[in-house]
Design a protein around this motif. Structure first.
Motif, short mmCIF file in Angstrom:
data_model
loop_
_atom_site.label_atom_id
_atom_site.label_comp_id
_atom_site.label_asym_id
_atom_site.label_seq_id
_atom_site.Cartn_x
_atom_site.Cartn_y
_atom_site.Cartn_z
N THR A 47 -16.07 64.01 22.57
CA THR A 47 -15.98 63.90 24.03
C THR A 47 -17.38 63.94 24.62
N THR A 48 -17.65 63.05 25.58
CA THR A 48 -18.92 63.08 26.30
C THR A 48 -18.64 63.37 27.77
N VAL A 49 -19.37 64.35 28.30
CA VAL A 49 -19.20 64.79 29.69
C VAL A 49 -20.49 64.54 30.45
N GLU A 50 -20.41 63.84 31.56
CA GLU A 50 -21.58 63.63 32.41
C GLU A 50 -21.86 64.91 33.20
N LEU A 51 -23.10 65.35 33.21
CA LEU A 51 -23.47 66.56 33.94
C LEU A 51 -24.07 66.20 35.29
N THR A 52 -24.54 67.19 36.02
CA THR A 52 -24.93 67.01 37.42
C THR A 52 -26.13 66.09 37.59
N ASN A 53 -27.22 66.35 36.87
CA ASN A 53 -28.42 65.55 37.02
C ASN A 53 -28.24 64.15 36.45
N SER A 54 -29.01 63.22 36.99
CA SER A 54 -28.89 61.81 36.60
C SER A 54 -29.21 61.60 35.12
N ASN A 55 -28.36 60.79 34.45
CA ASN A 55 -28.56 60.43 33.03
C ASN A 55 -28.55 61.63 32.09
#
Length: 329
Positions: free
Chosen positions: A4-12
């Motif tokens: 699973t890949t989760v996008e976090l708050t900061n860009s990229n």
């Protein structure tokens, strides 16, 4: 395994989770220790050689593993990367039940610039890991010369809350001198924080596992002596987090929630209905299978037995076993 890949708050910025499944045959592994991996790359990139291959190595030892793609280049101005690491650690803790993790057994493992970030998380983080693993880490403030932005030194931030630490480095490292590891070890010692450190004589910077499959095809990135660091690290981690339970002689009947091919034959054999279902499908087992067979899951017997059952017959047998009620505890 679930990926699973989760996008976090900061860009990229993203966190990739490599989560091992639990099963009846692996019931002791319900809540595993975890390792958050921070690759190196001089805060200009996140090295692939120090990301997934490291995760795979920890997975093979029974740990859940996570890799963090943190803020780099001009976005690496502190505290942005530290915020990324804090958010990742917080996410792992919050999802510990979902991901089968013991929330009190989470280590951070960082290499080079990732080692700087791991050390920052362990010394400055608003939440901190339970153990740190630092591979040829950048520690002192003067190392900012190789980065695109200024980053703080972390040796002066070591305090009594800093977690136990494992460090490895090489004497021959010219890009990140061994003095970085020695300086951090001195700070840990001064703060009475337990640590283990290994300084190998030979080896360039950025060795990762120091084995051919993480070498990128470069002979200089293969160093058998340095490759020992991972085995030493696992031994150290077991001393910090403890070993996986392995004291039981066999699976107890009251630990089974459902009969299936994944249950030990000896457990199935204690239920007369299961026993007759199995004998009807595999009469060659006879009335008294040997002790070795009794101690492994029935599925493993079918796998090793080759032509004992066809795939369709195995599926049918599994279905029949699942229909047998488990006695109340």
């Amino acid at each position: 395994m679930k990926l699973t890949t989760v996008e976090l708050t900061n860009s990229n910025v993203s966190l990739t989770a490599y989560v091992l499944d639990s099963s009846q045959g692996m019931s002791i592994m319900g809540n595993r220790p975890a390792v958050l991996i921070l690759p190196g790359g001089a805060y200009r990139a996140c090295s692939e050689r120090e990301a997934e291959p490291i995760a795979m190595a920890f997975l093979a030892e029974g740990y859940q593993a996570f890799t963090l793609q943190y803020s780099i280049n001009q976005n690496a101005v502190f505290p942005k990367p530290l915020n990324d690491a804090e958010e990742a650690l917080e996410l792992i803790q919050e999802n510990s039940s979902k991901w089968g993790i013991d929330p009190d057994k989470i280590a951070v493992c960082g290499f080079s610039a990732g080692g700087h970030l791991a050390a920052a998380l362990g010394t400055m983080g608003k939440i901190r890991p339970n153990a740190m693993i630092l591979g040829y880490p950048c520690i002192v403030e003067s190392m900012s010369r190789i980065f695109p932005v200024l980053v703080p030194g972390v040796d002066k931030s070591v305090d009594a809350l800093t977690p136990p630490t494992f460090i490895f480095h090489t004497y021959e490292d010219r890009l990140v001198p061994v003095s970085n590891a020695l300086t951090f070890a001195e700070a840990l010692n001064h703060a009475n924080v337990p640590f283990e450190m290994h300084i190998f004589t030979k080896g360039v910077h950025g060795l990762s596992l120091a084995r051919p499959h993480t070498s990128g095809g470069l002979r200089s990135m293969v160093e058998p002596a340095v490759a020992q660091w991972f085995r030493l690290c696992i031994s150290w981690l077991r001393g910090i987090f403890g070993e996986f339970a392995s004291e039981r002689e066999s699976v107890q009947v009251d630990s089974v929630n459902q009969y299936s091919l994944d249950v030990q034959l000896g457990v199935l054999w204690k239920n007369e209905v299961c026993k007759q279902v199995i004998l009807a499908a595999i009469p060659v087992l006879g009335e008294s299978p040997n002790q070795e067979a009794m101690e492994v899951p029935l599925r493993a017997i079918l796998d090793f037995g080759g032509d004992l059952l066809s795939e369709a017959a195995a599926i049918q047998l599994d279905h029949q076993l699942r229909l047998v009620p488990v006695p109340p505890r």
